[in-house]
Scaffold this active site. Structure first.
Site, short mmCIF file in Angstrom:
data_model
loop_
_atom_site.label_atom_id
_atom_site.label_comp_id
_atom_site.label_asym_id
_atom_site.label_seq_id
_atom_site.Cartn_x
_atom_site.Cartn_y
_atom_site.Cartn_z
N SER A 252 0.93 -1.20 -0.12
CA SER A 252 0.04 -0.07 -0.01
C SER A 252 0.96 1.25 0.10
CB SER A 252 -0.83 -0.04 1.09
OG SER A 252 -1.99 0.99 0.96
N GLU A 371 -8.98 -5.03 -5.06
CA GLU A 371 -8.16 -3.88 -4.47
C GLU A 371 -9.20 -3.16 -3.78
OE1 GLU A 371 -4.87 -3.77 -3.39
OE2 GLU A 371 -3.96 -4.56 -4.92
N HIS A 470 -7.63 -5.58 -1.09
CA HIS A 470 -6.45 -4.81 -0.65
C HIS A 470 -6.03 -5.35 0.57
CE1 HIS A 470 -3.69 -1.60 -0.82
NE2 HIS A 470 -3.91 -1.05 0.29
#
Length: 559
Positions: A252, A371, A470
């Site tokens: 991330s 995601e 994600h």
């Protein structure tokens, strides 16, 4: 030194005390219950998984402590039950407080005693977030510390992996049990380190207009990471690591950081390989954007100079961050993010990769299939919002699409087998923010160094809505299924075979620069003629150019 080491007490011993609020009246009641649940869960997990790190102020004198001489003084870690030597909360820079708030990281002063390194350092001040466990740990501006897990204090020169945590550049910290480096270090016979850095306004408030001393201030967090890497480069040999074989890895915001460090002139030579999971150079700000957010921040604070900013309390800084992020709505991802300042990072990151700024740095990178579905944890109603309506709250994305919005929506209705009500929204946002930018960087970097690309497709067992969202791949890499993340997005009985495969591949890359390892299909190097991509799922297979339709569609729109 004798049979007993006397350790000076420091202020890190309260690290697992939950910081419920900056002021007792600042926490919305709707957040109290989730925080308490998370606090109890964290306490249970850390008491089980980290028995070698006691809660009482005095260390367990029966525990074997391990002393290492660093460039700044001696530090005492401990030997964990798995045989690893562990060092937590080592300062790599002076506390960024007082006159050092909003200043570049300064070398830490030397100490003349054996410094305790058996507790994580504080988390950088940030908002409380039930889905970000580190935000529930003790917070303090004195947060520039790092951690090391090593199989031995010897001269073996093991490969080194340095992890940079995520959190959208506004939260996160290395104390999160998700990032425990013990399993990777033990399994791979490698040294694992992790680095804390300043987040949100403390790490990204661009104050360049207030004088030369603030040049590059919009990237203080990246400067922190560079300072941490410098410390590791200079000291890791004393911890059994090889300073000439260092891999940086992040997910991330940590992945975005990795990408920018690859092309930053100031980071050159501090590492040799890179792993970037779900985040790339598109998450950044222009100087104009950064200046605009700084102006708004100071208006909210009611101040006109940096000296006034420096006397605000940390809790007030966090309040102002929350206001600014709330005002930004769906554009909040770029309120606090790296600035293309041509000081710390190039003004044109794409051109930098294209010109070979990261030449010679092997890259392993990729994304997860779904995601954007992670944000359903925060905004469950997103699945009921039509794409056109949602984009009206995201002017930056809408501007990029221009007059092609209808064409884009039609594209997903054609390529998605069953888009449903919200499938187009999630696929569009995942492609624009994650997958296509990763493909673009892979295309560019593959001209100058070996690149391997993956896509993680295994879907959450907590909720069908989350899919392969994600961050879901992180516990598979670290083998940290005892972290809160498992219960939030992974679910019960995750496939250990998938974790084995990923751990072995990541370790192989950290050791050799290639992820190929015994027991898995050959993973070809990424080249634009083929675009071989490893698909991680219950069955791991290589597919050529698996996202070809969207890749071709966005050419000319996004790049």
């Amino acid at each position: 030194m004798g049979s007993e080491i006397h350790l000076m007490r420091d202020h890190y011993h309260a690290i697992y005390v939950v910081h419920i609020a900056h002021n007792s009246d600042e926490v919305p009641m709707k957040h109290i219950r989730p925080m308490v649940i998370m606090a109890v869960l964290l306490a249970l997990l850390t008491s089980c998984a980290h028995k070698a790190v006691p809660f009482n102020p005095q260390p367990d004198r029966a525990r074997r402590f391990v002393v290492v001489q660093t460039t700044h003084g001696q530090v005492a870690g401990f030997q964990a039950e798995n045989g690893l030597d562990v060092f937590l909360g080592i300062p790599y820079a002076e506390p960024p407080v007082g006159r050092l708030r909003f200043a570049p990281p300064q070398p830490v002063a030397k100490w003349g005693y054996v410094r305790p390194a058996y507790r994580f350092g504080p988390t950088c001040p940030q908002s409380l977030d039930e889905f970000e466990p580190s935000s529930l740990l003790y917070q303090d501006e004195d947060c520039l510390s790092l951690n090391i897990w090593t199989p031995g204090i010897d001269a073996q020169k093991r490969p080194v992996m340095v992890y940079i945590h995520g959190g959208g550049f506004v939260e996160g910290g290395t104390g999160d049990p998700l990032y425990n480096g013990a399993h990777l270090a033990k399994r791979g016979d490698i040294v694992v380190a992790s680095v804390n850095y300043r987040v949100a306004a403390l790490g990204f408030l661009a104050l360049d207009d207030f004088g030369q001393e603030f040049a590059g201030s919009g990237n203080l967090a990246l400067q922190d990471q560079i300072a941490g890497l410098t410390w590791i480069k200079n000291n890791i040999a004393q911890f059994g690591g090889d300073p000439d074989n260092i891999t940086i890895m992040g997910e991330s915001a940590g992945s975005v950081s990795v990408m920018f460090l690859m092309i930053s002139p100031r980071a050159r030579g501090l590492f040799h390989k890179a792993i970037a999971e779900s985040g790339t150079i598109n998450l950044s700000r222009t100087r104009v954007q950064a200046a605009r957010y700084t102006q708004r921040f100071m208006e909210l604070a009611g101040v006109k100079d940096v000296n006034r900013l420096r006397v605000l309390s940390a809790s007030r800084i966090v309040e102002l961050e929350e206001q600014l992020l709330e005002d930004a709505g769906f554009e909040s991802d770029i309120v606090f993010a790296p600035v293309m300042d041509d000081i710390i990072i190039p003004a044109n990151p794409v051109k930098a990769f294209e010109g070979g700024a990261a030449a010679g740095i092997p890259l392993l990178n990729g994304t997860n299939y779904d995601e954007i579905r992670y944000w359903l944890l925060y905004f469950p109603s997103l699945k009921y919002v039509p794409t056109r309506m949602l984009l009206s709250f995201a002017p930056d994305i809408k501007a990029k699409l221009g007059d092609k919005l209808d064409t884009v929506i039609d594209h997903y209705h054609k390529v998605l087998p069953s888009p449903g009500f919200s499938g187009v929204t999630f696929a569009l946002a995942t492609d624009m923010m994650f997958r296509i930018p990763h493909i673009q960087v892979s295309d560019l970097q593959s001209r100058f160094a070996p690149v391997w690309m993956y896509r993680f497709d295994w879907k959450s067992k907590v909720s069908d809505d989350l899919g392969a969202c994600h961050a879901i791949e992180v516990p598979f890499v670290f083998r940290t299924f005892d972290s809160p993340t498992r219960y939030q997005i992974v679910g019960s009985d995750p496939p250990m075979e998938l974790s084995d495969t990923m751990m072995n591949a990541w370790i192989a890359f950290i050791r050799t620069g290639s992820p190929n390892s015994t027991g898995m299909q050959v993973w070809p190097v990424y080249e634009t003629q083929r675009r071989a991509t490893m698909i991680f799922n219950d069955r791991c297979v290589v597919q050529d150019d698996p996202d070809k339709a969207s890749r071709l569609f966005y050419k000319g729109i996004l790049y």
